[in-house]
Design a protein around this motif. Structure first.
Motif, PDB file in Angstrom:
ATOM      1  N   GLY A  45       0.815  -1.210   0.000  1.00 37.85           N
ATOM      2  CA  GLY A  45       0.000   0.000   0.000  1.00 37.85           C
ATOM      3  C   GLY A  45       0.846   1.256   0.000  1.00 37.85           C
ATOM      4  O   GLY A  45       0.548   2.223  -0.716  1.00 37.85           O
ATOM      5  N   ILE A  46       1.895   1.253   0.790  1.00 39.83           N
ATOM      6  CA  ILE A  46       2.801   2.410   0.832  1.00 39.83           C
ATOM      7  C   ILE A  46       3.501   2.596  -0.514  1.00 39.83           C
ATOM      8  O   ILE A  46       3.655   3.718  -1.005  1.00 39.83           O
ATOM      9  CB  ILE A  46       3.825   2.248   1.967  1.00 39.83           C
ATOM     10  N   ALA A  47       3.921   1.465  -1.142  1.00 40.19           N
ATOM     11  CA  ALA A  47       4.587   1.541  -2.458  1.00 40.19           C
ATOM     12  C   ALA A  47       3.657   2.169  -3.497  1.00 40.19           C
ATOM     13  O   ALA A  47       4.071   3.014  -4.298  1.00 40.19           O
ATOM     14  CB  ALA A  47       5.020   0.148  -2.905  1.00 40.19           C
ATOM     15  N   LEU A  48       2.390   1.752  -3.489  1.00 36.61           N
ATOM     16  CA  LEU A  48       1.424   2.319  -4.441  1.00 36.61           C
ATOM     17  C   LEU A  48       1.186   3.797  -4.159  1.00 36.61           C
ATOM     18  O   LEU A  48       1.096   4.612  -5.087  1.00 36.61           O
ATOM     19  CB  LEU A  48       0.105   1.549  -4.368  1.00 36.61           C
ATOM     20  N   ALA A  49       1.056   4.146  -2.882  1.00 36.26           N
ATOM     21  CA  ALA A  49       0.830   5.547  -2.511  1.00 36.26           C
ATOM     22  C   ALA A  49       1.980   6.429  -2.989  1.00 36.26           C
ATOM     23  O   ALA A  49       1.766   7.528  -3.518  1.00 36.26           O
ATOM     24  CB  ALA A  49       0.652   5.663  -1.003  1.00 36.26           C
ATOM     25  N   GLU A  50       3.204   5.945  -2.807  1.00 31.74           N
ATOM     26  CA  GLU A  50       4.375   6.707  -3.249  1.00 31.74           C
ATOM     27  C   GLU A  50       4.404   6.836  -4.766  1.00 31.74           C
ATOM     28  O   GLU A  50       4.713   7.904  -5.314  1.00 31.74           O
ATOM     29  CB  GLU A  50       5.658   6.035  -2.750  1.00 31.74           C
TER      30      GLU A  50
END
Length: 512
Positions: free
Chosen positions: A310-315
């Motif tokens: 989720g963090i990777a996608l958000a970034e």
């Protein structure tokens, strides 16, 4: 498995089976009743009319479903309009054809392109295997000199090797004129070795064509399937829309997609849904997103993605400054990806829809996102945050976010949380403002009692254009239900069902 929300109950599309039967009965009646057209072209028998009605309704249903798939988060109103328009148009065409002998009827081709001469569509009718001879007959229009087909859809028909040989030959002859290709669900129930060979044949036949739309959904691809389409994928540098819905996109398959597609610089729509990508798969998908600066519609829902993914996608989405629709529903993010996403959302100025239900964002992630949306200049129309363990602690931030978008919001979904009375009163107060376009508010299953329900009801009742308040599944007593119904006595259709409320006694004695 994708979670559903109570808002799905207000969808106008797809119609129920009984509704489709009613339309067919109406078509039969029109085809067999004397009219100006029947006097000129002849009256059909009941048997002919029943057969024609099935074809008409099926073709209209396909056209309407395709319309709905373009806007899956709408209530289906435009699909219903297409359904009515296409059925009426086709009914007139069949009347003009007039009574036919059995032999004539057998030579009438299946309705393949009911709504556009440039679209060749095999997806109508029942989901079935397709044999070589049938494929040869159905694909004849693609072999006609000078045909104008630029868009093809083979979905819903399962190709074995003999039928695939036929199709591949035909596709090779028209690939240079194609701009949109839908190969979703083309190997259903085929053994894996055969399915992979079929995919390789289609890939080889289409390799080199310059598409702007490619749909490979519903094929249980996995890494083998993705690589079977390798030739086709490697030749696509101008894609605008790419779909991998329910395609078995594991982390290995996601990495293969990222490896094979040479460029996503023109990509505007990227859809992954109901896969098993996990965190590592999401990291791979995020690389595609980073290389898609023109992305407007991104979906990565129901794909078993946790906090790291989720963090990777958000970034990665920070590069997508043109984003209009974002759908990350039904993953296992937790609060931290919500906070990371809030930093991204503050820079997105064109966002109209955000679907973040069932992500376990909790108050921390929810408040961060609500604050970011409040500060953004986007004209947000739809906000969905159902099933995120949100309590009344986040109500103030949500209320301020909602008020900041009062000129554009059409739908608010906060169902299946723990907002309770205190939060519902705060949100109800915000909704008292002048909302110009608001249609649907859903706070079902939130532990709300009479005071919160009354605050919401009084805020939205009678608003111009408002269609539905859903507060079912809460803690309204019989008296509380009656009070809310009284508020809506002049607008009963604006109030959703209240039959699933738990009539337990209010602990404070206010709702008995």
């Amino acid at each position: 498995m994708e979670s559903t929300s109570p808002m799905d109950s207000v969808k106008l599309w797809p119609p129920s089976h009984s509704t489709r039967l009613v339309l067919m009965d109406r078509i039969v009646k029109n085809l067999t009743t004397p009219s100006i057209l029947s006097r000129k072209y002849g009256l059909l028998s009941k048997e002919e009319a029943e057969e024609d009605a099935k074809q008409i309704e099926s073709a209209a249903f396909v056209a309407a479903t395709q319309q709905f798939e373009k806007e899956p988060e709408s209530d289906g109103g435009s699909a219903v309009q297409v359904y009515a328009k296409e059925s009426s148009k086709l009914m007139v065409e069949f009347i003009k054809t007039g009574p036919r002998t059995k032999e004539d009827r057998e030579t009438i081709p299946e309705l393949i392109t009911p709504y556009h001469e440039h679209v060749f569509d095999l997806s109508g009718g029942r989901r079935a295997f397709i044999e070589a001879e049938e494929a040869r007959e159905l694909l004849k229009p693609l072999k006609e000199p000078g045909n104008k087909f630029t868009k093809i859809c083979f979905s819903n028909r399962s190709f074995g090797l003999p039928a695939a040989h036929v199709a591949a030959s035909v596709l090779s002859s028209v690939k240079d004129q194609l701009t949109e290709v839908d190969l979703s669900d083309i190997v259903s129930r085929r053994p894996e070795p055969e399915a992979v060979q079929v995919m390789k044949m289609f890939s080889s036949a289409l390799e080199g064509c310059q598409l702007n739309h490619l749909n490979l959904s519903n094929n249980a691809l996995g890494e083998k399937g993705v690589r079977a389409f390798g030739g086709l994928l490697k030749s696509q540098g101008n894609l605008v829309e790419l779909c991998f819905m329910n395609s078995g996109i594991s982390q290995e398959a996601a990495k293969a997609v990222c490896e094979l597609i040479p460029s996503t610089g023109k990509l505007k729509m990227l859809h992954f849904h109901h896969n098993m990508s996990g965190d590592e798969g999401a990291v791979a998908i995020s690389q595609l997103v980073k290389g898609s600066p023109n992305l407007e519609d991104f979906r990565c829902s129901s794909s078993r993605i946790g906090s790291a993914g989720g963090i990777a996608l958000a970034e990665a989405l920070k590069t997508s400054t043109l984003l209009k629709k974002l759908d990350l529903r039904d993953n296992m993010f937790g609060p931290k990806p919500g906070v990371a996403l809030s930093h991204t959302l503050s820079t997105v100025i064109n966002l109209t829809e955000i679907h973040l239900s069932y992500l376990n964002l909790e108050n921390e992630g929810t408040i961060a996102i609500a604050n970011a949306l409040k500060e953004s200049i986007s004209t947000l129309e739809i906000i969905e945050l159902a099933g995120n363990n949100i309590t009344s602690e986040a109500a103030k931030a949500l209320a301020e976010c909602i008020i900041s978008k009062k000129h554009s919001l059409t739908r608010i979904n906060l169902s299946e949380n723990e907002i309770k009375d205190a939060g519902a009163v705060v949100i109800g107060k915000a909704l008292e403002d002048a909302f110009e376009r608001l249609c649907v508010v859903d706070l079902s299953t939130n532990g709300i009692r009479k005071d919160g329900a009354m605050a919401l009801a009084k805020a939205v009742v009678g608003k111009p254009g408002f269609r539905l308040l859903n507060i079912n599944g809460n803690f309204l007593s019989y008296k509380g239900v009656e009070v809310v119904r009284e508020i809506f006595k002049n607008f009963p259709r604006m109030l959703g069902p209240l039959d699933e409320n738990d009539p337990r006694e209010d602990e404070d004695g206010g709702d008995i």
